[in-house]
Each structure stands twice: as C-alpha cells, then as structure tokens.
Design a protein around this motif. Structure first.
Motif, PDB file in Angstrom:
ATOM      1  N   LEU A 201      10.689  15.529  29.775  1.00  0.00           N
ATOM      2  CA  LEU A 201      11.456  15.702  28.453  1.00  0.00           C
ATOM      3  C   LEU A 201       9.986  15.002  27.825  1.00  0.00           C
ATOM      4  N   SER A 202       9.593  13.878  28.650  1.00  0.00           N
ATOM      5  CA  SER A 202       8.854  12.683  28.510  1.00  0.00           C
ATOM      6  C   SER A 202       7.073  13.509  27.417  1.00  0.00           C
ATOM      7  N   GLY A 207       8.397  12.563  21.883  1.00  0.00           N
ATOM      8  CA  GLY A 207       7.940  11.926  20.345  1.00  0.00           C
ATOM      9  C   GLY A 207       9.538  11.685  20.165  1.00  0.00           C
ATOM     10  N   PHE A 208      10.500  12.503  20.264  1.00  0.00           N
ATOM     11  CA  PHE A 208      12.086  12.412  19.426  1.00  0.00           C
ATOM     12  C   PHE A 208      12.961  11.654  20.622  1.00  0.00           C
ATOM     13  N   GLY A 209      12.240  10.950  21.869  1.00  0.00           N
ATOM     14  CA  GLY A 209      13.088  10.552  22.305  1.00  0.00           C
ATOM     15  C   GLY A 209      14.411  11.390  23.452  1.00  0.00           C
ATOM     16  N   ALA A 210      13.611  12.371  23.847  1.00  0.00           N
ATOM     17  CA  ALA A 210      14.266  12.913  23.980  1.00  0.00           C
ATOM     18  C   ALA A 210      14.832  12.983  26.233  1.00  0.00           C
ATOM     19  N   LEU A 215      17.660  10.210  30.481  1.00  0.00           N
ATOM     20  CA  LEU A 215      18.401   9.140  30.981  1.00  0.00           C
ATOM     21  C   LEU A 215      19.454   8.171  30.278  1.00  0.00           C
ATOM     22  N   GLY A 216      20.568   8.131  29.381  1.00  0.00           N
ATOM     23  CA  GLY A 216      21.722   7.662  28.999  1.00  0.00           C
ATOM     24  C   GLY A 216      20.786   5.881  28.304  1.00  0.00           C
TER      25      GLY A 216
END
Length: 256
Positions: A201-202, A207-210, A215-216
């Motif tokens: 996801l990173s 870029g969208f903070g997914a 990770l909460g």
C-alpha cells in the motif's frame, strides 16, 4: 425597764427528733424495696434462655466433603506409562541443589496416591530415579514453558520495551525450584497486520495515505491525503520506514 422573758418548751426538740427518725425509717424502707426488686430481676436468666436448655438442639445437615486432591491430578496422570514420563503433578521428588549446572543429575521420586507407573524393566514401581538436567525452572529454554502475553505494551519502539510475564513450566518438563515464576520479556504480540500488505500500500497508494490508514494511523493518513503525500517526499520516506519495519501498527503490535 421592761424585761422580756422566753419560756422554754421541752416538747420542741422532741418533735424535731421524732421527725428525723421517721424520715430515716422511710428511706430505709425504700432502700429495702429497691434492693429486693433488683436482686429478683437483675442476673436472672431470661425465660427463653432457660427453655432453650431443655429443648432439643437442631443441627445443620452434614455437607459432603469436597473432592479430594487425588481426583484433581489422577485425571491427567496416565496409568501404566513409564515413571520417568509422568507429569510433574503426579510425583513427589527429593530435589537437591548441590548438582552441577547444566549437567545430568538423578533424583529419587515417588508417585502420588492412586498413580501407577512402570519402570524400565516393565514392572510396576512406586519409588524410582528420575534423570533430569540440573537447572532451575526459570533457566529453561523458552520452548519448555508458557508465559502470559501482554497486549498493553508497545512492540515497535526503540529501545524495545519489556513487560512482567507469569510463566509456567510444561507438565512433562522437570526442573528445580518453583514451576511458576515471573520473567521480564520483550513485548511480542501481533494485532493481525501484515508487513507485506503495508509495504504494498505504501508503494502503490502511499500518496493518498492508504498505508497509514491501514496501520490505524488516521492523523498521518489524513495529512498525507490532503498534502498529496507531502508532494511525494513523505511517500518516499514512508516506503523506506515501513520497509525496514520502523513504522508499525498504531496499537504497538508486531507484523505477521
């Protein structure tokens, strides 16, 4: 000059003396009455106490005795097995602490009541010798005891944090000292987050903070979302931090 004369009357003193005698006799009579009343009532047992002495005594029914300790351990003690393989709760051993650490030692043991085992020759025995390694229970390898796991400590921190764990030796393992002991262990628990998922996801949607949302970490995720990943710089840094495991779940647990 006129002379005044007082005539003495002998009956005056006699009347006053009679009055005092009457008062004393009356007070004596009152005192006798009060004393008789107190002696007849104070110190006398109440009627229900006297009657209770002659009534039959009611006793509570007998409560059956609780299950003996024998039933608590015989259920997990295999019958007819080798004496050296019995669980520690099934035997009494005469452990002594004058053996050499990490060296083989032999101790005299006896089975508990109701436990039957076989010796090396196949005959039933009550007393036998138990060979073990000379070491205390808290010196055993981690695979030979179970410890409580704390979910309130941060596993992702520098330096690594520890917690007080209560450990208990496995049934078939024999050792010296107490089988239940305290130990300081590193925080080691997981909340179900996968490192591979966070890294993927990173790289793709960082870029969208997914990755932070997964990770909460909602605040950091919103920051990356509205800043377009810090114009790409924050996204690149998070890829490196998650890749090396420095950034982990918000609950402080470990990756799967």
């Amino acid at each position: 000059m006129a002379t005044s004369c007082q005539t003495w009357r002998p009956d005056r003193g006699r009347c006053f003396k009679t009055y005092r005698i009457t008062v004393v006799l009356f007070m004596d009579l009152v005192f006798l009455c009060v004393n008789g009343y107190l002696s007849s009532h104070v110190g006398q047992e109440p009627p229900y106490t006297r009657d209770a002495q002659h009534r039959p005594v009611i006793t509570s029914p007998e409560v059956p005795a609780a299950a003996s300790d024998e039933d608590s351990y015989t259920s997990k003690c295999p019958s007819g097995s080798l004496c050296s393989r019995l669980p520690a709760d099934c035997i009494y051993c005469n452990y002594h602490h004058n053996c050499t650490y990490k060296k083989p030692a032999s101790f005299t043991c006896q089975t508990k009541k109701g436990v039957h085992c076989l010796g090396e020759s196949g005959q039933q025995q009550t007393n036998f010798s138990l060979p073990i390694t000379c070491q205390f229970c808290w010196q055993l390898e981690p695979s030979k005891y179970r410890c409580s796991n704390s979910t309130n400590c941060m596993t992702v921190s520098c330096p690594r944090k520890r917690y007080n764990a209560t450990c208990e030796v496995l049934d078939h393992v024999h050792c010296l000292g107490k089988r239940r002991f305290q130990k300081r262990l590193f925080c080691n628990w997981t909340g179900g987050y996968k490192w591979s998922t966070a890294l993927a996801l990173s790289i793709t949607l960082g870029g969208f903070g997914a990755d932070r949302f997964y990770l909460g970490q909602w605040r950091e995720g919103l920051g990356k979302l509205f800043s377009f990943g810090g114009l790409g710089i924050w996204t690149l840094i998070d890829v490196l931090l998650i890749g090396v495991g420095y950034v982990g779940p918000a609950d402080g647990s470990l990756y799967i």
